[in-house]
Design an enzyme around this catalytic site. Structure first.
Site, PDB file in Angstrom:
ATOM      1  N   CYS A 179       0.823  -1.198   0.000  1.00 43.06           N
ATOM      2  CA  CYS A 179       0.000   0.000   0.000  1.00 43.06           C
ATOM      3  C   CYS A 179       0.860   1.253   0.000  1.00 43.06           C
ATOM      4  CB  CYS A 179      -0.908   0.011   1.227  1.00 43.06           C
ATOM      5  SG  CYS A 179       0.000   0.019   2.777  1.00 43.06           S
TER       6      CYS A 179
ATOM      7  N   ASP B  35      -1.868  -9.588   8.422  1.00 40.76           N
ATOM      8  CA  ASP B  35      -0.554  -9.774   9.041  1.00 40.76           C
ATOM      9  C   ASP B  35      -0.097  -8.556   9.830  1.00 40.76           C
ATOM     10  OD1 ASP B  35      -0.454  -8.593   6.440  1.00 40.76           O
ATOM     11  OD2 ASP B  35       1.713  -8.842   6.408  1.00 40.76           O
TER      12      ASP B  35
ATOM     13  N   ILE C 192      11.342 -10.120 -19.730  1.00 42.45           N
ATOM     14  CA  ILE C 192      11.493  -9.137 -20.795  1.00 42.45           C
ATOM     15  C   ILE C 192      12.535  -9.666 -21.772  1.00 42.45           C
ATOM     16  CG2 ILE C 192      12.462  -6.859 -21.327  1.00 42.45           C
ATOM     17  CD1 ILE C 192       9.655  -6.610 -20.416  1.00 42.45           C
TER      18      ILE C 192
END
EC number: 6.3.5.4
Length: 625
Positions: free
Chosen positions: A2, A100, A294
């Site tokens: 976050c 958590d 990639i």
């Protein structure tokens, strides 16, 4: 997981403006697009944006303890939360969710600010103690999660990214010359320095406790500490070390597969990411995880042969995207916005494409092999140290003597060589700076004061010395920051790093140096582990030093906006660099076949180009002496 942001004042009379707090949090929505939350009280405000990974239904933040006297928000993951939660429940604590990070408020109740040393994870924490009216800010051991702070109008502002701080109307973006000089000198920035004056990064392994009547000085709760010479544990058989590394790495992978959303892994085709991928199959044999790579059209830098072979070997559901050099210019501006710093190379544009590929497949969590080179001696510098090769001239040469003095001051010892000779670099930087900056260079020059704890180098083995400096100068605020956190969260992806599990690091520091490099083979002990999981073509493959196209490539494209950034009149007006010096660099690299060997030289023009982008995108004023 976050983005976090907030405001705190030691005075409860301080009013937190709700709209400003929400504006700060909105600048972090890419880090957490799923939910949001806030907490506002007298003198305190928390803003939160959530990337839902664990406990999707009830895991939104802030979290509080039973009586609401402790409130926290956290960006990150706590990998030992189950063990900690069980102990806390036995002590009488009660939990509301399965998340958590809810353990943090209860752990603080038991152990105070030092509770962060008990965590195994990647985290940036902000915690409010209502009883003491105090703020705790904390960053994980090695600096995986970012946390920035500044002071305005008697209050502390903090956030996961600098752009959230700049959303506050009282914070003005001004360049800190010390940050610019670090970019020109070292692999990247070094905490607490940032590119912006007055804004600091909380160093890895530190917490900051803010309370009325006590100094708010960051406290170190953990640092990488290698044994001094003669104090190492008794040497055991080689198999003991390889087996312990294997067990600890399997545990680290198992911890990082804990999620209520799909988890994938990056696959470069090299040893580190391939080993992580192989261990995911052992830990979760019933699942076929997704792998992401990639590729490049240029054969000399393309690794798709190894990537595809490993994907077949592992049975992963493989995704790949071809990255063409034309995409560098298209993505460079966004890469700088994410990084919040000038860039020394264009590789971040590739990383942005890679995280976008993972997100497009529906993933939120990715495992990577970052950290193995710094922990297990994976760079060429370790091999040179192991063979006793050192840079330097004749012992009585005046330049060598002066360089030795500089190293003594910077590293605490004259015979430690890291990357380059710094004395001639001072002169190069002086020639690049504008006259207004050059006359002040001695005030902010990066090598005039130690940037690490030199006591951690004293009486240590050369390989351990290099590892410590790599952790501080290369890994934390560069590879884990602009190369890692910023380019994954830009696409709402959380990267997890099994090699940086704190238990694995604690054991790795006890491995005898001769098991790190043996017969000029880097990462010897790790290769012994890899031999059990990977084909020899990968387990014994030499490290592939990928070099992304640099400023000569951009100049050859004759791109209008890059030409505008390098325009002499603009460089002169901005007053950070010497327009004549910039023009000389431009002329040197604007020729057919011009290349930069980034192993031995810096792409100063790439730094100047991306610095120009930074000035534009963050509305930074011209330098005024």
């Amino acid at each position: 997981m976050c983005g976090i942001a907030g405001v705190f004042s030691s005075s409860k009379d301080f009013r937190v403006d709700e709209s400003t707090l929400h504006s700060m949090a909105r600048r972090l929505v890419h880090r957490g697009p799923d939910e949001s939350g806030d907490f506002i009280d007298a003198g305190i405000g928390f803003g939160f944006t959530r990337l839902a990974i664990i406990d999707l239904a009830t895991g939104n933040q802030p979290h509080s303890n039973e009586d609401g006297s402790v409130v926290s928000i956290c960006n990150g993951e706590i990998y030992n939360f189950k063990e900690l939660r069980e102990d806390l429940e036995q002590r009488g604590h009660r939990f509301r969710t399965r998340c958590d990070v809810e353990i943090i408020v209860h752990l603080y109740e038991e152990y105070g600010p030092g509770c962060v040393s008990r965590l195994n994870g990647q985290f940036a924490i902000a915690l409010y103690d209502r009883t003491r009216h105090a703020l705790l800010l904390a960053r994980d051991h090695v600096g995986i999660a970012p946390l920035f702070h500044t002071r305005i109008e008697g209050a502390v502002l903090f956030a996961s990214e600098i752009k959230a701080l700049l959303a506050h109307p009282a914070v003005r973006p001004t360049i800190d010359p010390a940050g610019l000089d670090q970019i020109l000198t070292f692999p990247g920035l070094v905490s607490p320095t940032t590119m912006f004056a007055g804004i600091e990064a909380l160093p890895p392994g530190h917490y900051l406790y803010v309370e009325a009547g006590r100094p708010a000085i960051p406290t170190c709760y953990w640092d990488l500490d290698y044994p001094e010479l003669g104090e190492a544990d008794p040497v055991r058989p080689d198999s003991y070390y390889s087996e312990r590394v294997e067990d600890l790495l399997l545990t680290a992978v198992r911890r990082r597969l804990n999620a209520d959303v799909p988890v994938g892994f990056y696959l470069s085709g090299g040893l580190d990411s391939s080993l992580i991928g192989a261990m995911t199959r052992v830990v979760q044999p019933q699942q076929r995880l997704h792998s992401f790579s990639i590729t490049f059209p240029e054969a000399d830098i393309d690794e798709r042969r190894y990537q595809r072979a490993m994907a077949d070997h592992l049975g992963s559901l493989h995704h790949e995207a071809e990255f063409t050099p034309d995409e560098i210019a298209d993505r460079l501006r966004r890469a700088v916005i994410c990084a919040e710093t000038p860039l020394k190379e264009s590789y971040n544009t590739c990383s942005l494409a890679l995280s976008a590929l993972a997100r497009e497949s529906g993933h939120k969590v990715i495992l990577t092999g970052e950290g193995a080179d710094e922990l297990f001696a994976g760079y060429v510098g370790y091999r040179l140290d192991a063979t006793g090769a050192r840079s330097g001239g004749a012992p009585d040469d005046i330049e060598t003597m002066l360089e030795d003095e500089l190293r003594q001051h910077l590293w605490g010892q004259s015979d430690f060589f890291y990357d380059r000779d710094y004395l001639p670099l001072r002169e190069v930087k002086a020639s690049l700076y504008s006259e207004a900056l050059a006359v002040r260079q001695s005030d902010f020059e990066a090598t005039r004061q130690p940037v690490i704890d030199t006591a951690r180098l004293r009486n240590r083995h050369p390989l351990h010395q290099r590892s410590y400096v790599d952790f501080k100068l290369r890994l934390s605020d560069h590879l884990l920051a602009d190369h890692g956190d910023r380019v994954t969260y830009a696409n709402s992806i959380e990267a997890r790093y099994p090699f940086l599990d704190i238990d694995l690091i604690a054991f790795a520091r006890t491995i005898p140096p001769e098991l790190l490099i043996r017969n000029s083979t880097e990462k010897y002990v790790l290769r012994q582990v890899a031999g059990k999981y990977l084909p020899d073509t990968v387990a014994k493959r030499e490290k592939f030093g990928f070099v992304a196209p640099g400023s000569p490539y951009l100049l050859a494209r004759n791109i209008d906006w890059i030409n505008d950034i390098l325009d002499p009149s603009r460089i002169k007006r901005q007053n950070y660099f010497n327009p004549e010096a910039v023009e000389r660099l431009r002329s040197r690299f604007n020729t057919n076949g011009a290349r930069i060997n980034t192993t031995f030289e810096s792409d100063f023009l790439m730094i100047i180009i991306t610095f120009g982008i930074l000035l534009d995108e963050f509305s930074v004023p011209d330098f005024s002496s």
